[in-house]
Motif scaffolding. Structure first.
Motif, PDB file in Angstrom:
ATOM      1  N   ALA A  70       0.834  -1.203   0.000  1.00  0.00           N
ATOM      2  CA  ALA A  70       0.000   0.000   0.000  1.00  0.00           C
ATOM      3  C   ALA A  70       0.868   1.251   0.000  1.00  0.00           C
ATOM      4  O   ALA A  70       2.007   1.242   0.472  1.00  0.00           O
ATOM      5  CB  ALA A  70      -0.900   0.001   1.227  1.00  0.00           C
ATOM      6  N   VAL A  71       0.318   2.321  -0.538  1.00  0.00           N
ATOM      7  CA  VAL A  71       0.953   3.635  -0.497  1.00  0.00           C
ATOM      8  C   VAL A  71      -0.026   4.600   0.181  1.00  0.00           C
ATOM      9  O   VAL A  71      -1.193   4.284   0.402  1.00  0.00           O
ATOM     10  CB  VAL A  71       1.315   4.137  -1.925  1.00  0.00           C
ATOM     11  CG1 VAL A  71       2.359   3.230  -2.564  1.00  0.00           C
ATOM     12  CG2 VAL A  71       0.072   4.223  -2.803  1.00  0.00           C
ATOM     13  N   ARG A  72       0.476   5.795   0.505  1.00  0.00           N
ATOM     14  CA  ARG A  72      -0.348   6.767   1.232  1.00  0.00           C
ATOM     15  C   ARG A  72      -1.673   7.057   0.516  1.00  0.00           C
ATOM     16  O   ARG A  72      -2.710   7.230   1.157  1.00  0.00           O
ATOM     17  CB  ARG A  72       0.464   8.052   1.435  1.00  0.00           C
ATOM     18  CG  ARG A  72      -0.201   9.056   2.361  1.00  0.00           C
ATOM     19  CD  ARG A  72       0.790  10.071   2.899  1.00  0.00           C
ATOM     20  NE  ARG A  72       1.660   9.494   3.900  1.00  0.00           N
ATOM     21  CZ  ARG A  72       1.378   9.424   5.210  1.00  0.00           C
ATOM     22  NH1 ARG A  72       0.226   9.885   5.645  1.00  0.00           N
ATOM     23  NH2 ARG A  72       2.212   8.905   6.069  1.00  0.00           N
ATOM     24  N   ILE A  92      -4.837   5.006   1.538  1.00  0.00           N
ATOM     25  CA  ILE A  92      -5.381   5.003   2.899  1.00  0.00           C
ATOM     26  C   ILE A  92      -6.891   5.214   2.915  1.00  0.00           C
ATOM     27  O   ILE A  92      -7.618   4.510   3.622  1.00  0.00           O
ATOM     28  CB  ILE A  92      -4.667   6.046   3.786  1.00  0.00           C
ATOM     29  CG1 ILE A  92      -3.222   5.610   4.039  1.00  0.00           C
ATOM     30  CG2 ILE A  92      -5.407   6.220   5.119  1.00  0.00           C
ATOM     31  CD1 ILE A  92      -2.383   6.626   4.803  1.00  0.00           C
ATOM     32  N   ALA A  93      -7.394   6.166   2.123  1.00  0.00           N
ATOM     33  CA  ALA A  93      -8.838   6.443   2.131  1.00  0.00           C
ATOM     34  C   ALA A  93      -9.627   5.209   1.717  1.00  0.00           C
ATOM     35  O   ALA A  93     -10.597   4.819   2.385  1.00  0.00           O
ATOM     36  CB  ALA A  93      -9.157   7.618   1.215  1.00  0.00           C
ATOM     37  N   VAL A 129     -10.941   4.824  12.393  1.00  0.00           N
ATOM     38  CA  VAL A 129     -10.003   4.063  13.221  1.00  0.00           C
ATOM     39  C   VAL A 129      -8.887   3.490  12.355  1.00  0.00           C
ATOM     40  O   VAL A 129      -7.695   3.648  12.646  1.00  0.00           O
ATOM     41  CB  VAL A 129     -10.741   2.912  13.961  1.00  0.00           C
ATOM     42  CG1 VAL A 129      -9.755   2.033  14.722  1.00  0.00           C
ATOM     43  CG2 VAL A 129     -11.814   3.471  14.880  1.00  0.00           C
ATOM     44  N   PHE A 130      -9.267   2.849  11.261  1.00  0.00           N
ATOM     45  CA  PHE A 130      -8.274   2.207  10.395  1.00  0.00           C
ATOM     46  C   PHE A 130      -7.427   3.232   9.646  1.00  0.00           C
ATOM     47  O   PHE A 130      -6.237   3.005   9.410  1.00  0.00           O
ATOM     48  CB  PHE A 130      -8.977   1.245   9.440  1.00  0.00           C
ATOM     49  CG  PHE A 130      -9.695   0.145  10.155  1.00  0.00           C
ATOM     50  CD1 PHE A 130      -8.985  -0.835  10.844  1.00  0.00           C
ATOM     51  CD2 PHE A 130     -11.079   0.098  10.190  1.00  0.00           C
ATOM     52  CE1 PHE A 130      -9.643  -1.848  11.531  1.00  0.00           C
ATOM     53  CE2 PHE A 130     -11.754  -0.904  10.868  1.00  0.00           C
ATOM     54  CZ  PHE A 130     -11.028  -1.879  11.550  1.00  0.00           C
ATOM     55  N   GLU A 150      -0.439  -4.189   2.977  1.00  0.00           N
ATOM     56  CA  GLU A 150      -0.673  -4.661   1.619  1.00  0.00           C
ATOM     57  C   GLU A 150      -2.154  -4.555   1.293  1.00  0.00           C
ATOM     58  O   GLU A 150      -3.004  -4.643   2.185  1.00  0.00           O
ATOM     59  CB  GLU A 150      -0.209  -6.111   1.453  1.00  0.00           C
ATOM     60  CG  GLU A 150       1.300  -6.263   1.514  1.00  0.00           C
ATOM     61  CD  GLU A 150       1.748  -7.680   1.202  1.00  0.00           C
ATOM     62  OE1 GLU A 150       2.818  -7.814   0.590  1.00  0.00           O
ATOM     63  OE2 GLU A 150       1.054  -8.650   1.571  1.00  0.00           O
ATOM     64  N   VAL A 151      -2.435  -4.374   0.008  1.00  0.00           N
ATOM     65  CA  VAL A 151      -3.817  -4.322  -0.464  1.00  0.00           C
ATOM     66  C   VAL A 151      -3.987  -5.324  -1.602  1.00  0.00           C
ATOM     67  O   VAL A 151      -3.028  -5.672  -2.296  1.00  0.00           O
ATOM     68  CB  VAL A 151      -4.216  -2.902  -0.931  1.00  0.00           C
ATOM     69  CG1 VAL A 151      -4.268  -1.946   0.249  1.00  0.00           C
ATOM     70  CG2 VAL A 151      -3.264  -2.378  -1.998  1.00  0.00           C
ATOM     71  N   ALA A 152      -5.224  -5.771  -1.764  1.00  0.00           N
ATOM     72  CA  ALA A 152      -5.547  -6.705  -2.844  1.00  0.00           C
ATOM     73  C   ALA A 152      -6.680  -6.133  -3.673  1.00  0.00           C
ATOM     74  O   ALA A 152      -7.567  -5.451  -3.156  1.00  0.00           O
ATOM     75  CB  ALA A 152      -5.953  -8.064  -2.270  1.00  0.00           C
ATOM     76  N   ALA A 153      -6.620  -6.409  -4.951  1.00  0.00           N
ATOM     77  CA  ALA A 153      -7.668  -5.942  -5.860  1.00  0.00           C
ATOM     78  C   ALA A 153      -7.854  -6.957  -6.967  1.00  0.00           C
ATOM     79  O   ALA A 153      -6.909  -7.629  -7.388  1.00  0.00           O
ATOM     80  CB  ALA A 153      -7.301  -4.587  -6.454  1.00  0.00           C
TER      81      ALA A 153
END
Length: 201
Positions: free
Chosen positions: A9-11, A14-15, A48-49, A64-67
Protein backbone atom coordinates in the motif's frame (compact mmCIF):
# COMPACT_ATOMS: atom_id res chain seq x y z
CA UNK A 1 -11.82 -16.09 -12.99
CA UNK A 2 -10.52 -12.60 -12.20
CA UNK A 3 -6.87 -12.40 -11.20
CA UNK A 4 -6.19 -11.05 -7.70
CA UNK A 5 -3.31 -8.60 -7.50
CA UNK A 6 -1.54 -7.99 -4.19
CA UNK A 7 0.79 -5.02 -3.76
CA UNK A 8 2.28 -2.85 -1.01
CA UNK A 9 0.00 0.00 0.00
CA UNK A 10 0.95 3.63 -0.50
CA UNK A 11 -0.35 6.77 1.23
CA UNK A 12 -2.85 7.36 -1.57
CA UNK A 13 -4.52 4.03 -0.68
CA UNK A 14 -5.38 5.00 2.90
CA UNK A 15 -8.84 6.44 2.13
CA UNK A 16 -9.95 3.39 0.14
CA UNK A 17 -8.40 0.74 2.40
CA UNK A 18 -9.85 2.35 5.54
CA UNK A 19 -13.33 2.29 4.00
CA UNK A 20 -12.86 -1.38 3.06
CA UNK A 21 -11.75 -2.27 6.59
CA UNK A 22 -14.58 -0.23 8.11
CA UNK A 23 -17.11 -2.29 6.15
CA UNK A 24 -15.23 -5.53 6.85
CA UNK A 25 -15.31 -5.00 10.63
CA UNK A 26 -18.81 -3.54 10.92
CA UNK A 27 -20.18 -6.80 12.43
CA UNK A 28 -17.01 -7.66 14.37
CA UNK A 29 -17.84 -8.44 18.03
CA UNK A 30 -14.98 -6.35 19.44
CA UNK A 31 -15.76 -3.34 17.23
CA UNK A 32 -19.44 -3.63 18.18
CA UNK A 33 -18.38 -3.63 21.85
CA UNK A 34 -16.27 -0.50 21.33
CA UNK A 35 -18.85 1.27 19.14
CA UNK A 36 -22.21 -0.21 20.14
CA UNK A 37 -24.35 2.28 18.19
CA UNK A 38 -24.71 0.63 14.73
CA UNK A 39 -25.30 3.96 12.96
CA UNK A 40 -22.22 5.56 14.53
CA UNK A 41 -20.18 2.42 13.81
CA UNK A 42 -21.11 2.50 10.13
CA UNK A 43 -20.28 6.21 9.92
CA UNK A 44 -17.07 6.29 11.97
CA UNK A 45 -15.29 2.94 11.96
CA UNK A 46 -13.18 3.71 8.87
CA UNK A 47 -11.56 6.58 10.83
CA UNK A 48 -10.00 4.06 13.22
CA UNK A 49 -8.27 2.21 10.40
CA UNK A 50 -7.26 5.43 8.65
CA UNK A 51 -5.58 6.73 11.82
CA UNK A 52 -3.81 3.46 12.58
CA UNK A 53 -2.61 3.02 9.00
CA UNK A 54 -1.49 6.62 8.52
CA UNK A 55 0.29 7.03 11.84
CA UNK A 56 1.73 3.58 12.50
CA UNK A 57 1.42 0.65 10.09
CA UNK A 58 2.21 2.29 6.74
CA UNK A 59 5.64 3.52 7.87
CA UNK A 60 6.58 -0.04 8.88
CA UNK A 61 6.27 -1.26 5.29
CA UNK A 62 3.92 -4.16 6.03
CA UNK A 63 0.62 -2.83 4.69
CA UNK A 64 -0.67 -4.66 1.62
CA UNK A 65 -3.82 -4.32 -0.46
CA UNK A 66 -5.55 -6.71 -2.84
CA UNK A 67 -7.67 -5.94 -5.86
CA UNK A 68 -9.40 -7.86 -8.61
CA UNK A 69 -9.39 -5.34 -11.41
CA UNK A 70 -9.14 -1.69 -10.45
CA UNK A 71 -11.19 -1.74 -7.23
CA UNK A 72 -9.37 -2.33 -3.96
CA UNK A 73 -11.22 -5.07 -2.09
CA UNK A 74 -9.07 -6.17 0.85
CA UNK A 75 -6.25 -4.93 3.06
CA UNK A 76 -3.83 -6.30 5.64
CA UNK A 77 -1.90 -4.29 8.23
CA UNK A 78 1.27 -6.17 9.19
CA UNK A 79 4.14 -5.03 11.40
CA UNK A 80 7.64 -6.48 10.90
CA UNK A 81 9.48 -8.27 13.72
CA UNK A 82 10.18 -5.98 16.66
CA UNK A 83 8.04 -3.12 15.34
CA UNK A 84 4.53 -3.81 16.63
CA UNK A 85 4.63 -1.30 19.52
CA UNK A 86 3.26 2.18 18.83
CA UNK A 87 5.65 4.99 19.71
CA UNK A 88 4.49 7.91 21.86
CA UNK A 89 4.67 10.16 18.80
CA UNK A 90 2.50 7.78 16.78
CA UNK A 91 -0.05 7.62 19.59
CA UNK A 92 -0.20 11.43 19.79
CA UNK A 93 -0.63 11.79 16.03
CA UNK A 94 -3.31 9.07 15.85
CA UNK A 95 -5.26 10.40 18.86
CA UNK A 96 -7.43 12.99 17.02
CA UNK A 97 -8.64 10.42 14.47
CA UNK A 98 -9.32 7.82 17.15
CA UNK A 99 -11.15 10.38 19.29
CA UNK A 100 -13.32 11.34 16.31
CA UNK A 101 -14.19 7.68 15.81
CA UNK A 102 -14.66 6.52 19.38
CA UNK A 103 -15.65 9.68 21.24
CA UNK A 104 -16.56 8.77 24.82
CA UNK A 105 -15.91 5.09 24.03
CA UNK A 106 -12.17 5.74 23.52
CA UNK A 107 -11.47 4.28 26.97
CA UNK A 108 -12.78 0.92 25.77
CA UNK A 109 -10.34 0.99 22.90
CA UNK A 110 -7.51 1.77 25.30
CA UNK A 111 -8.55 -1.10 27.59
CA UNK A 112 -8.50 -3.51 24.66
CA UNK A 113 -5.08 -2.27 23.54
CA UNK A 114 -3.61 -2.60 27.05
CA UNK A 115 -4.86 -6.18 27.39
CA UNK A 116 -3.56 -7.09 23.93
CA UNK A 117 -0.14 -5.63 24.75
CA UNK A 118 0.00 -7.63 27.97
CA UNK A 119 -0.54 -10.88 26.04
CA UNK A 120 1.67 -9.99 23.06
CA UNK A 121 4.60 -12.43 22.64
CA UNK A 122 8.14 -11.10 23.00
CA UNK A 123 9.72 -13.49 20.48
CA UNK A 124 10.37 -11.64 17.18
CA UNK A 125 7.55 -12.21 14.68
CA UNK A 126 5.46 -10.66 11.94
CA UNK A 127 2.32 -9.24 13.54
CA UNK A 128 -0.96 -9.24 11.64
CA UNK A 129 -2.80 -6.40 13.37
CA UNK A 130 -5.72 -6.26 10.92
CA UNK A 131 -6.91 -8.10 7.82
CA UNK A 132 -10.27 -7.69 6.17
CA UNK A 133 -12.09 -7.79 2.87
CA UNK A 134 -15.08 -5.80 1.74
CA UNK A 135 -18.26 -7.89 2.23
CA UNK A 136 -19.02 -7.35 -1.48
CA UNK A 137 -15.89 -9.32 -2.52
CA UNK A 138 -15.83 -12.07 0.12
CA UNK A 139 -15.14 -15.45 -1.41
CA UNK A 140 -13.19 -13.94 -4.32
CA UNK A 141 -9.83 -14.98 -2.88
CA UNK A 142 -8.54 -11.49 -2.05
CA UNK A 143 -8.13 -12.13 1.68
CA UNK A 144 -6.47 -15.46 0.97
CA UNK A 145 -4.07 -13.82 -1.49
CA UNK A 146 -3.10 -11.26 1.16
CA UNK A 147 -2.46 -13.98 3.74
CA UNK A 148 -0.38 -16.06 1.34
CA UNK A 149 1.68 -13.05 0.25
CA UNK A 150 2.94 -12.26 3.73
CA UNK A 151 3.08 -15.82 5.06
CA UNK A 152 5.25 -16.86 2.11
CA UNK A 153 7.65 -14.14 3.20
CA UNK A 154 7.47 -15.32 6.82
CA UNK A 155 8.40 -18.81 5.68
CA UNK A 156 11.24 -17.52 3.52
CA UNK A 157 12.58 -15.57 6.51
CA UNK A 158 11.89 -18.46 8.94
CA UNK A 159 9.85 -15.96 10.98
CA UNK A 160 6.81 -16.79 13.10
CA UNK A 161 3.57 -14.83 12.74
CA UNK A 162 1.04 -13.68 15.33
CA UNK A 163 -2.48 -12.27 15.34
CA UNK A 164 -5.50 -11.85 17.60
CA UNK A 165 -8.79 -13.10 16.20
CA UNK A 166 -11.57 -10.77 17.32
CA UNK A 167 -14.28 -13.04 15.93
CA UNK A 168 -14.59 -16.73 16.87
CA UNK A 169 -16.02 -17.41 13.41
CA UNK A 170 -12.61 -16.60 11.89
CA UNK A 171 -10.52 -18.96 14.01
CA UNK A 172 -10.95 -21.89 11.61
CA UNK A 173 -9.95 -19.66 8.69
CA UNK A 174 -6.67 -18.73 10.37
CA UNK A 175 -6.04 -22.33 11.38
CA UNK A 176 -6.08 -23.29 7.70
CA UNK A 177 -3.03 -21.05 7.27
CA UNK A 178 -1.19 -22.72 10.16
CA UNK A 179 -2.12 -20.44 13.08
CA UNK A 180 -2.91 -22.06 16.42
CA UNK A 181 -4.87 -20.60 19.33
CA UNK A 182 -2.59 -19.92 22.30
CA UNK A 183 -5.05 -18.42 24.81
CA UNK A 184 -7.99 -16.10 25.30
CA UNK A 185 -8.12 -12.37 26.07
CA UNK A 186 -11.40 -11.45 27.78
CA UNK A 187 -12.38 -7.79 27.49
CA UNK A 188 -14.04 -6.15 30.53
CA UNK A 189 -17.80 -6.82 30.27
CA UNK A 190 -17.17 -7.62 26.63
CA UNK A 191 -16.24 -10.29 24.08
CA UNK A 192 -12.99 -12.22 23.80
CA UNK A 193 -10.01 -12.14 21.46
CA UNK A 194 -8.01 -15.26 20.65
CA UNK A 195 -4.22 -14.92 20.33
CA UNK A 196 -2.94 -17.14 17.52
CA UNK A 197 0.65 -18.08 16.69
CA UNK A 198 2.09 -19.59 13.52
CA UNK A 199 5.49 -21.25 13.25
CA UNK A 200 7.24 -20.83 9.90
CA UNK A 201 7.10 -23.71 7.44
Amino acid sequence: MTTVDVRPAVRADIAALSQVLGRAFYDDPVMAWMLPDPVARRRKLHRVFAALTRHHHLSRGGVEVAAAGSVLGAAALWDPPGQWRHTVGEQVRAAPGLLLAFGAALRRGQQAEELMQRHHPEEPHWYLAVIGSDPSVRGSGQGQALMRSRLDRCDAEHAPAYLESSNPANIGYYQRFGFEVTGEIVLPDGPSLWPMWRQPR
